[in-house]
Design an enzyme around this catalytic site. Structure first.
Site, mmCIF file in Angstrom:
data_model
loop_
_atom_site.group_PDB
_atom_site.id
_atom_site.type_symbol
_atom_site.label_atom_id
_atom_site.label_comp_id
_atom_site.label_asym_id
_atom_site.label_seq_id
_atom_site.Cartn_x
_atom_site.Cartn_y
_atom_site.Cartn_z
ATOM 1 N N GLY A 214 -27.821 12.136 -19.830
ATOM 2 C CA GLY A 214 -27.073 11.247 -20.558
ATOM 3 C C GLY A 214 -25.675 10.695 -19.607
ATOM 4 O O GLY A 214 -26.115 10.675 -18.487
ATOM 5 N N ASN A 215 -24.976 9.979 -20.123
ATOM 6 C CA ASN A 215 -23.859 9.397 -19.253
ATOM 7 C C ASN A 215 -22.405 9.606 -19.876
ATOM 8 O O ASN A 215 -22.548 10.120 -21.041
ATOM 9 C CB ASN A 215 -24.194 7.903 -18.888
ATOM 10 N N ARG A 216 -21.418 9.120 -19.184
ATOM 11 C CA ARG A 216 -20.242 9.523 -19.858
ATOM 12 C C ARG A 216 -19.513 8.263 -20.646
ATOM 13 O O ARG A 216 -18.219 8.333 -21.079
ATOM 14 C CB ARG A 216 -19.082 9.873 -18.584
#
Ligand code: CTP
Length: 405
Positions: A214-216
């Site tokens: 995922g990413n932030r």
């Protein structure tokens, strides 16, 4: 500091009237002078004493009280904003037809300021052609009618017709007041009648039932775009990837997880959209294989490498195949080095009309309330957006999108 903005909070007779107490509290606590004007039937749900105590002002329903002050004219004339929450089908009908049989309907006729309606009713009543025509009439005259939320209604049924969260109605009010304070009245809702699609958040690409790549991205920029577009009159579809934020009032929220789900949802919504804004951080790669059971570590063994494959580039795809002639497509890019040069080449590569380039680094982290960017346009103009709230960037972006529609 000038005097406090004067807000009239109209409350009509629906069960959601109790939520207006929270809206009132937010308005007064943020420095607004609020006069509550309930309808007679709404007092069955929340009594006059509650409104008077929370607002610090008398709350009357009738034009016959304190007649020497001519309240049926004075309250509307003096207002900077009128917000009716909840607005029942009956209230919308009266407002659309100019009836004036109590203080609230008189106030709506005398107000020359922006007017916001937050309807709440059963789905059948909302969908009835009579209500829909009344809503269209009010919108045509410049009022902002917020789409009801979908969810639990009075009793056991669910559907469209819920009053949006009071804090989100408050956000719409704040926006409308800010814009009218800048001399841009609600009658200049430059996105009225437009459908805009916004993607927000970050996709997650599952490895197994418990893990993902995922990413932030928090989704805050995309949500700010949705909120501001609602306040400017647009019909908004918000494609939200793994966000933990309250639904913006008036937006139709579609939840997705992976890049492929996001692509499907965006393409579907974009079919009749006037503008598509890709604010989501879409994973460029996904694991080739998905393990149906949790991947377990094996004693003494190195972990197996994770093979990745490319995800489709949604922004490039919708830019190349516009669902409608003249559809405006906007991308976002996060860069650390050579921000403008990378941004310009990405704008051309993606084929979109506008690209918002963020410099990521210190202080400009994901999840923050602020942003700083440059809006690059395909016609060569570059608009720097100074460090500030994500909503300010959102409004500047809509300023660029609206004239292109
Ligand atoms: N985007 C997309 N589909 C993808 C990847 C990105 O639609 N599979 C969109 C994003 O929503 C955003 C823009 O493309 O609007 C970002 O472009 P991207 O090339 O992903 O930029 P970076 O993440 O900055 O990637 P890189 O610099 O590595 O090319």
């Amino acid at each position: 500091m000038g005097s406090k903005p004067k807000v009239v909070l109209g409350v009509s007779g629906g069960i959601a009237a109790y939520k207006a107490c929270e809206l009132l509290r937010r308005l007064t606590e943020s420095g607004h002078e609020v006069r509550v004007v309930p309808t007679e039937s709404s007092l069955n749900f929340v009594g006059e004493a509650t409104w008077a105590a929370l607002s610090g002002n008398p709350a009357s329903t009738e034009v016959w009280e304190t007649v020497h002050e001519v309240p049926h004219v004075r309250i509307g004339q003096g207002a900077d904003l009128v917000v009716v929450a909840p607005a029942t089908a009956d209230l919308l009908a009266k407002a659309a037809h100019g009836l004036a049989d109590d203080l609230l309907t008189n106030t709506l006729l005398t107000a020359r300021c922006p007017v916001v309606f937050a309807p709440a009713m059963h789905t059948e009543m909302w969908e009835h052609p009579a209500t829909q025509e009344n809503v269209a009439t009010l919108r045509r005259r410049g009022a902002l009618v917020i789409e009801p939320a979908v969810g639990r209604l009075t009793g056991k049924d669910t559907g469209k017709g819920r009053l949006p969260d009071p804090e989100e109605i408050f956000e719409v009010c704040r926006h409308v007041l800010r814009r009218s304070g800048q001399g841009r009245g609600i009658t200049e809702s430059d996105l009225a009648g437009r459908h805009v699609v916004i993607s927000a958040g970050g996709t997650r690409e599952p490895l197994d039932p418990v893990r993902f790549l995922g990413n932030r991205s928090s989704g805050k920029q995309g949500y700010a775009l949705a909120r501001t577009a609602v306040a400017r009159g647009a019909r908004v579809t918000l494609i939200a990837a793994n966000t933990a934020l309250p639904d913006p009032a008036g937006a139709d929220v579609v939840r997705v997880g992976t890049a492929l789900q996001l692509r499907e949802a965006v393409l579907k919504a974009a079919a009749d959209a006037d503008a598509v804004v890709m604010a989501a951080a879409v994973a460029d790669f996904r694991p080739v294989a998905y393990a149906a059971g949790k991947i377990k570590k094996q004693d003494g063994q190195e972990p197996a490498p994770v093979d990745l494959t490319r995800n489709p580039d949604v922004l490039a795809e919708i830019s190349a195949h516009r669902a409608r002639p003249g559809q405006v497509v906007v991308g976002f890019a996060a860069e650390t080095d050579d921000v403008l040069a990378n941004g310009r080449s990405k704008l051309l590569r993606k084929g979109c009309d506008l690209l918002v380039v963020n410099e990521v680094g210190e202080r400009k982290t994901f999840g923050s309330e602020e942003n700083e960017a440059v809006i690059l346009s395909i016609d060569g103009t570059e608009t720097p957006v100074p460090y500030g709230p994500k909503e300010a960037l959102a409004d500047l972006l809509w300023d660029q999108v609206a004239p292109r529609l």
